[in-house]
Design a protein around this motif. Structure first.
Motif, PDB file in Angstrom:
ATOM      1  N   ALA A   4     -11.765   3.162   7.105  1.00  0.00           N
ATOM      2  CA  ALA A   4     -11.818   4.520   5.737  1.00  0.00           C
ATOM      3  C   ALA A   4     -10.882   4.870   5.093  1.00  0.00           C
ATOM      4  CB  ALA A   4     -12.678   5.756   6.470  1.00  0.00           C
ATOM      5  N   ALA A   5      -9.658   3.544   6.021  1.00  0.00           N
ATOM      6  CA  ALA A   5      -8.216   3.973   4.860  1.00  0.00           C
ATOM      7  C   ALA A   5      -7.994   2.856   3.405  1.00  0.00           C
ATOM      8  CB  ALA A   5      -7.275   3.541   5.504  1.00  0.00           C
ATOM      9  N   ASP A   6      -7.593   3.675   2.398  1.00  0.00           N
ATOM     10  CA  ASP A   6      -7.457   2.800   0.983  1.00  0.00           C
ATOM     11  C   ASP A   6      -6.175   2.304   1.145  1.00  0.00           C
ATOM     12  OD1 ASP A   6      -9.152   5.337  -0.586  1.00  0.00           O
ATOM     13  OD2 ASP A   6      -9.999   3.261  -0.048  1.00  0.00           O
ATOM     14  N   VAL A   7      -4.994   3.038   1.883  1.00  0.00           N
ATOM     15  CA  VAL A   7      -3.505   3.102   2.028  1.00  0.00           C
ATOM     16  C   VAL A   7      -2.600   3.216   3.346  1.00  0.00           C
ATOM     17  CG1 VAL A   7      -0.775   3.755   0.626  1.00  0.00           C
ATOM     18  CG2 VAL A   7      -3.086   3.947  -0.529  1.00  0.00           C
ATOM     19  N   SER A   8      -2.463   2.383   3.377  1.00  0.00           N
ATOM     20  CA  SER A   8      -1.301   2.011   4.883  1.00  0.00           C
ATOM     21  C   SER A   8       0.420   2.331   4.647  1.00  0.00           C
ATOM     22  CB  SER A   8      -1.344   1.443   5.896  1.00  0.00           C
ATOM     23  OG  SER A   8      -1.299   1.103   6.503  1.00  0.00           O
ATOM     24  N   GLY A  56      -8.967  -4.044   4.206  1.00  0.00           N
ATOM     25  CA  GLY A  56      -8.864  -3.608   2.437  1.00  0.00           C
ATOM     26  C   GLY A  56      -7.289  -2.833   2.005  1.00  0.00           C
ATOM     27  N   ALA A  57      -7.238  -2.207   3.271  1.00  0.00           N
ATOM     28  CA  ALA A  57      -5.813  -1.230   2.831  1.00  0.00           C
ATOM     29  C   ALA A  57      -4.626  -1.677   2.286  1.00  0.00           C
ATOM     30  CB  ALA A  57      -5.664   0.312   4.419  1.00  0.00           C
ATOM     31  N   LEU A  58      -4.727  -0.546   0.952  1.00  0.00           N
ATOM     32  CA  LEU A  58      -2.421  -0.999   0.347  1.00  0.00           C
ATOM     33  C   LEU A  58      -1.648  -0.662   1.342  1.00  0.00           C
ATOM     34  CD1 LEU A  58      -3.436  -0.248  -3.367  1.00  0.00           C
ATOM     35  CD2 LEU A  58      -3.719  -2.553  -2.205  1.00  0.00           C
ATOM     36  N   THR A  59      -0.783  -1.695   0.936  1.00  0.00           N
ATOM     37  CA  THR A  59       0.301  -1.261   2.790  1.00  0.00           C
ATOM     38  C   THR A  59       1.588  -1.065   1.690  1.00  0.00           C
ATOM     39  OG1 THR A  59       0.065  -2.769   4.131  1.00  0.00           O
ATOM     40  CG2 THR A  59       1.730  -2.230   4.360  1.00  0.00           C
ATOM     41  N   LEU A  60       2.184  -0.082   1.772  1.00  0.00           N
ATOM     42  CA  LEU A  60       3.520   0.678   1.290  1.00  0.00           C
ATOM     43  C   LEU A  60       4.274   0.658   2.589  1.00  0.00           C
ATOM     44  CD1 LEU A  60       5.154   2.491  -0.559  1.00  0.00           C
ATOM     45  CD2 LEU A  60       3.689   4.372  -0.203  1.00  0.00           C
TER      46      LEU A  60
END
Length: 100
Positions: free
Chosen positions: A27-31, A53-57
């Motif tokens: 369910a995460a959009d950003v990691s 599919g989460a974006l990695t920051l």
């Protein structure tokens, strides 16, 4: 005003149980993977986020480096120092210039 459905939400959960992780990771959009390069472990949980599919920051450390090499740095939001830059700064052999 940004509608609530479009706003980013974040949370921190220490000691996540596997069953809870099975619900959170997909369910995460950003990691967010933020550690001091060369000093802290960066596990494979960020790989699970990426595969879902989460974006990695994150910083340039651990598994984040390997993921960026495989998928291309243009697909990541990386910041901070490399492990060598951290070591040089701590040893006093390099001074970092702050950018405005």
């Amino acid at each position: 005003m940004i509608p609530r459905s479009a706003q980013a939400q974040s949370g921190v959960s220490a000691g996540v149980r596997r069953t809870l992780a099975e619900r959170l990771i997909p369910a995460a959009d950003v990691s967010n993977q933020i550690s001091t390069a060369g000093y802290e472990a960066s596990g494979t949980s960020n790989m699970k986020f990426m595969m879902n599919g989460a974006l990695t920051l994150g910083t340039r450390d651990g598994a984040t480096i390997e993921m960026a090499q495989e998928a291309g740095e243009e697909n990541f939001f990386l910041f901070g120092l490399t492990a060598q830059q951290v070591a040089d700064t701590r040893a006093g052999t390099t001074r970092l210039a702050l950018r405005a």
